[in-house]
Design an enzyme around this catalytic site. Structure first.
Site, mmCIF file in Angstrom:
data_model
loop_
_atom_site.group_PDB
_atom_site.id
_atom_site.type_symbol
_atom_site.label_atom_id
_atom_site.label_comp_id
_atom_site.label_asym_id
_atom_site.label_seq_id
_atom_site.Cartn_x
_atom_site.Cartn_y
_atom_site.Cartn_z
ATOM 1 N N GLY A 172 0.797 -1.229 0.000
ATOM 2 C CA GLY A 172 0.000 0.000 0.000
ATOM 3 C C GLY A 172 0.823 1.269 0.000
ATOM 4 O O GLY A 172 0.280 2.363 0.009
ATOM 5 N N GLN A 173 2.142 1.113 -0.013
ATOM 6 C CA GLN A 173 2.978 2.307 0.015
ATOM 7 C C GLN A 173 2.826 3.088 -1.277
ATOM 8 O O GLN A 173 2.672 2.514 -2.345
ATOM 9 C CB GLN A 173 4.444 1.918 0.215
ATOM 10 N N GLY A 174 2.879 4.393 -1.112
ATOM 11 C CA GLY A 174 2.615 5.295 -2.230
ATOM 12 C C GLY A 174 3.338 4.908 -3.497
ATOM 13 O O GLY A 174 2.756 4.892 -4.573
#
Lengths: 592, 189
Positions: free
Chosen positions: B72-74
């Site tokens: 889910g990291q940018g």
């Protein structure tokens, strides 16, 4: 500005607290992972009313997590790592008055005070006299005023300074309150920043760097809070009375090489470097600075000035560009966007506009409800690209940059050079070029006529060749409307015996063709054709007919020649069409 | 399809394989949710931030799930869209204690729903309002309102509050998802 085509909204409104009632400035706001849990908190010192109710506030996401009262108005709040101990909990340093208060885990940890300076003996004597009741307060005040004229206001102790500013009625009570406390002269911290000590890691230990009212710059050890370095901007004892540091930015490593850029209240910018005994003036600004940003990439300096200009300087103090701002700037913050390889500078303007510049190019604009007094960009909570705005009416706004945001310069639309500005590659006007041009101009008609003449000749030659080919029937298509026949011929084999394949097709829609025959013509010393004459049956339209004949090469040496194929019609002297086959060289080895 | 196949399908004996995409912002608990569904011996004791994505398999009511647990990291969110095409359902995990980033969740959800590989397709989306145990966490109703889930008309969706650490609420959610996937497959065949 309304005419400029703004790109679609780049920022998401994450949080909007109209009742936060925070009174703060950019230098009193910072973001740090103070619990070492990956959740970055917003640390801000609320100036309260300006004199009372001063608090250090910590926001966890949208909620106020903790509040602690501060003694005095803070000049700056920074966070730094004191040591390499685990967990990596950073300390918060609040500079106020002559001290730096260090908090760890939101508890007071250490208080650093600036070293005291020599008190003028005359001042010392005066206070001693009044303490021993040898002097009336009125006379004491009068003598202090004289001393002020003599020494200068800034060289008195803060106690005398305070007394001199009081009303007549309050003198006695003030003197009675403070006369028994030993007199001390300390400077006041005006700005604070951090400088990494020996490693560039994000969580490496950092030194505190503080600038004082007496133009001193102190660099403190991160762990022991001893003074590592002390330098006066005006040299030893500050004989030249240089300005007071107002903004400070430090880059580099203390143990290796560092640069501290100091902007003074009088608009003079100084540079301090490692192993320099004295600060060097870098430049004199045309107006006083509102805020300074030193860009991380090339250490260039961007300054917002009070004359509504934004100016970019190189790290050596050379002016690169300047820009007139639409209105006065109130705050400024760097916006590093690593994923875009870009560092923007956010400039808050009076009225609530916040412009984002890359160099002198405006990239984006957002508006807040009111003039923004404090601006900060960084990691907040779990979000890397958060912009925190505090307005003068105390609203706290948090905006988050969209993941899909792209910044393009808005002044020229796409950031590309307009077509009329693209330089064309015009050749140099050499002598040969000039002569050629002159000649072309003089003999234009003759040149055109020559060209036309050659063109017509070319066309004529082409037409002649075409007619010649048709008359000698050397084309595989029959132009005769009565015998529209297509022929193709093919040679197979390596030699000395070749097989010639001939395909005939009647191209007409309905008329059959009859009385045709195929003959071969070649040098009989080289080739023997097995069937020199082939009778062709009636050609039905739409079908292909295949004929074949063997051709044996009888030449002793490896040479080849042409074989001509004619399609002839009964009782006609001229062939219907002809084809020339270039025979391949016979493989002589096969003979052996 | 023969009668026997139909019968087997109807009774749910035949094992089905479906691909499920697990998305959500970083630190919302995607890997922890998936970890809960794994067999006892495969379970991890410590969950670290996912890099790129992980592929996990688990079973529920005779439906084999292949879960693409996306990071889910940018900087990894660009990867999500490459898996939209082949998925039969989406699990969207939301950190209900992170009020600040609810607007980011909404943005990411809108990007997902408007993607050409998603838009107009019918498949179920399961929302886990995770971390319900955290003090001052938002309720699932508030999250549904905050994300504007009522505007999703062309897909079936379901939101349930969950606590991936204890497993509370996860079973309810995945049962709904299994049901939906079953219907989808039987309709298609």
């Amino acid at each position: 500005m309304g005419s400029r085509g703004l790109s679609p909204q780049q920022w998401l409104d994450a949080f909007n607290d109209l009742h936060a009632s925070i009174y703060t400035f950019s230098r009193c706001m910072t973001l740090a992972d103070i619990n070492a849990d990956g959740d970055y908190r917003l640390i801000t010192s609320d100036l309260g009313t300006g004199t009372t109710n001063i608090k250090l506030k910590v926001y966890k996401g949208t909620t106020l997590m903790s509040e602690s009262t501060l003694m005095d108005v803070p000049a700056g709040v920074v966070t730094f790592h004191m040591d390499m101990n685990e967990p990596r909990v950073p300390a918060i340093a609040v500079a106020s008055g002559p001290s730096i208060f260090v908090y760890k885990n939101m508890r007071p940890y250490f208080k650093f005070s600036l070293p005291s300076m020599n008190v003028n003996p005359l001042e010392q004597d005066l206070w001693l006299e009044v303490r021993n009741k040898h002097m009336e307060v009125e006379i004491f005040y009068e003598l202090l005023q004289n001393l002020r004229q003599e020494l200068g206001f800034s060289n008195l102790t803060s106690r005398s300074q305070q007394l001199l500013m009081l009303d007549h009625s309050n003198w006695r009570s003030f003197v009675d309150q403070y006369k028994d406390i030993p007199l001390k002269r300390q400077s006041v911290i005006t700005c604070i920043t951090t400088l990494k000590k020996s490693m560039t890691d994000e969580d490496a230990a950092s030194c505190l760097v503080a600038g004082t009212e007496n133009s001193d710059i102190y660099i403190l050890d991160p762990d022991a809070f001893t003074i590592l370095e002390n330098m006066n901007l005006g040299g030893e004892g500050n004989p030249t009375f240089v300005g007071v540091p107002a903004h400070m930015a430090a880059t580099g490593l203390h143990d290796v090489e560092f640069r501290i850029v100091v902007v003074c209240r009088d608009g003079c910018v100084y540079l301090v470097r490692r192993a320099w005994t004295q600060a060097r003036p870098l430049m004199q600004l045309p107006a006083q600075a509102v805020a300074m940003v030193v860009l991380p990439g090339n250490s260039s300096i961007v300054l917002a000035l009070m004359n509504e200009f934004l100016i970019g300087y190189t790290k050596k103090g050379k002016k690169q560009w300047e820009l007139k701002l639409p209105s006065a700037a109130t705050a400024m913050a760097p916006v590093p966007l690593h994923h875009l390889g870009l560092t923007l500078v956010a400039v808050a303007l009076t009225g609530g506009t916040v412009n984002f510049y890359s160099g002198c190019q405006i990239m984006d604009t957002i508006t807040a409800s009111d003039t923004v007094s404090a601006l900060l960009f960084g990691r907040f909570g779990q979000e890397d690209h958060s912009l925190i705005l505090v307005t003068i009416s105390g609203h706290l706004l948090v905006k988050i940059l969209k993941r899909t945001a792209q910044f393009t310069a808005q002044s020229s639309g796409t950031g590309m050079v307009p077509p009329q500005q693209i330089k064309m590659l015009v050749p140099k006007k050499t002598k040969v070029f000039m002569e050629q041009t002159l000649r072309e101009r003089e003999n234009a008609v003759a040149m055109h006529q020559t060209f036309q003449h050659d063109l017509f000749r070319l066309r004529l030659n082409t037409a002649r060749a075409c007619v010649n080919a048709l008359q000698s029937c050397k084309n595989p298509f029959s132009m005769d409307t009565h015998e529209p026949i297509k022929m193709s011929a093919q040679v197979l084999g390596l030699g000395p015996t070749f097989k010639i394949h001939i395909t005939l097709e009647n191209m007409s829609a309905s008329n059959p063709v009859k009385d045709l025959a195929i003959t071969f013509h070649c040098d009989d010393k080289l080739y023997i054709i097995e069937k020199p004459f082939i009778q062709v049956p009636l050609l039905v339209p739409g079908l292909t007919y295949k004929f074949e004949s063997l051709a044996e090469c009888i030449a002793e040496v490896g040479i080849s020649d042409q074989v001509q194929i004619f399609i002839v019609k009964l009782n006609y002297t001229q062939p219907v069409m002809a084809a020339v086959i270039n025979m391949p060289i016979s493989d002589v080895l096969a003979l052996v | 399809m023969g009668f026997w196949d139909k019968l087997v399908n109807l009774l749910g004996f035949k094992k089905k394989e479906v691909n499920i995409l697990v998305v959500g912002l970083n630190n919302s608990g995607k890997s922890t949710v998936i970890n809960h569904f794994k067999n006892e011996e495969e379970k991890l004791t410590e969950i670290v931030p996912t890099v790129g994505f992980n592929v996990e398999k688990f079973k529920n009511q005779n439906v084999g799930f292949t879960a693409f647990d996306m990071s889910g990291q940018g900087r990894y969110r660009d990867l999500w869209e490459h898996y939209y095409k082949d998925c039969h359902g989406i699990i969207f995990v939301i950190d209900s204690s992170d009020r600040l980033r609810l607007v980011v969740v909404r943005e990411e959800l809108n990007l997902l729903l408007q993607h050409p590989d998603i838009y107009g397709r019918r498949f179920p989306i399961l929302f886990f309002a995770n971390k319900m145990d955290v003090r001052d966490a938002l309720s699932s109703v508030k999250i549904a309102a905050g994300l504007g889930l009522d505007q999703i008309l062309d897909k079936s969706w379901h939101i349930c509050a969950s606590n991936a650490l204890t497993g509370e609420g996860l079973q309810e959610g995945v049962e709904w998802l299994t049901q939906q996937v079953r219907e989808l497959i039987s309709n298609r065949s």
